[in-house]
Design a protein around this motif. Structure first.
Motif, PDB file in Angstrom:
ATOM      1  N   ARG A 196      69.938  11.408  59.729  1.00 37.30           N
ATOM      2  CA  ARG A 196      70.197  12.849  59.789  1.00 37.30           C
ATOM      3  C   ARG A 196      69.353  13.491  60.879  1.00 37.30           C
ATOM      4  O   ARG A 196      68.178  13.162  61.059  1.00 37.30           O
ATOM      5  N   ASP A 237      67.562   7.832  55.184  1.00 33.69           N
ATOM      6  CA  ASP A 237      67.911   9.066  54.460  1.00 33.69           C
ATOM      7  C   ASP A 237      68.151   8.844  52.974  1.00 33.69           C
ATOM      8  O   ASP A 237      68.608   9.771  52.282  1.00 33.69           O
ATOM      9  N   ARG A 261      65.849  15.258  59.970  1.00 29.30           N
ATOM     10  CA  ARG A 261      64.698  14.519  59.450  1.00 29.30           C
ATOM     11  C   ARG A 261      63.435  14.906  60.184  1.00 29.30           C
ATOM     12  O   ARG A 261      63.440  15.109  61.381  1.00 29.30           O
TER      13      ARG A 261
END
Length: 282
Positions: free
Chosen positions: A279, A248, A282
């Motif tokens: 996350r 991320d 994504r």
């Protein structure tokens, strides 16, 4: 940096850097204080991204660690006792300290943190600049202790901001976090029982842009090092404090050893952290 006397302004750059880190620690602490000062009691119970930790746990941990730093610098026997309790329960002593403080009424917890910050600030400012004080990792001088406190304050502040849905504006204070992250490279291998790579890496981080001016690049390590890490300073700091998963952030590595480091990097002392999951969006 606050106003200082002309004699201080004429001091060596190293002395000014020490004054700057003390001021930056105060500013970072105030920023986190503003996140929680007006919260309703119920909001202190909000979960943060750290499993099992609420907003109250985050502030309690900062208060607990400030107390540890204060003991280190003023009461060696008291700090030795804290080290002993940590050694007896290495996997749980941090959570236990946070849970104890989190059980307090929010107003009392906030006042405890503020009082501890003020006491530590005074001791840091008065400490002999070359004296090293014991810690959970290597002993540290006062300036390094302040940098470490700033790093933790920023990282736990990030947990609180995430819990509250607040997006913080990154500042030049991140240079302290980034520097610790780079210097702690070999520690990340040590706590995992792995051999550290030979030689330094080149790390080049794009600093937060100053208002009205171009962004700086913070550089560490030999310019001609064959292995490199590059990216935004904010992303690097999120990675080395394990506040974001590597997937991320926009931090990139050149070289197998540098690539491996980004998987395990940690700027904080103590056992190897578990990091954050990627996350979900994504």
């Amino acid at each position: 940096m606050p106003d200082v006397a002309p004699a201080v302004l004429a001091a060596a750059p190293a002395a000014l850097a020490v004054l700057a880190v003390f001021a930056d620690l105060r500013d970072e602490s105030r920023e986190v204080d503003l996140l929680v000062a007006a919260l309703a009691d119920g909001d202190w119970k909000r979960d943060t991204p750290a499993a099992g930790w609420t907003v109250a746990h985050q502030i309690a941990h900062l208060a607990w660690t400030d107390r540890a730093a204060l003991l280190s610098m003023t009461d060696p026997d008291g700090f030795a006792w804290m080290l002993g309790t940590a050694a007896a329960a290495p996997e749980s002593f941090v959570d236990e300290g946070a849970a104890e403080g989190a059980a307090l009424p929010p107003a009392e917890l906030l006042e405890r943190w503020r009082d501890g910050r003020a006491a530590l600030d005074a001791v840091l400012a008065a400490a002999p600049k070359d004296t090293r004080f014991p810690w959970y990792g290597p002993p540290m001088k006062a300036a390094s202790m302040a940098s470490a406190r700033l790093m933790e304050t920023w990282a736990h502040g990030q947990d609180i901001a995430d819990a509250l849905g607040v997006v913080r504006v990154p500042t030049a204070r991140l240079r302290h976090v980034a520097r610790i992250g780079v210097r702690a490279r070999d520690y990340a291998y040590l706590v995992r029982g792995l051999p550290a790579p030979d030689g330094e890496f080149r790390v080049e981080l794009t600093a937060p842009a100053a208002e009205g001016g171009p962004a700086e690049v913070w550089s560490y390590g030999p310019p001609d090092a064959p292995q490199r890490v590059t990216g935004p300073a904010l992303d690097f700091c999120l990675l080395v404090t394990q506040r974001a998963h590597r997937a991320d952030v926009a931090v990139r590595a050149e070289g197998a050893d540098a690539d491996r480091w980004l998987d395990i990097a940690q700027a904080f002392a103590g056992p190897a952290g578990t990091g954050r999951a990627p996350r979900a969006d994504r």
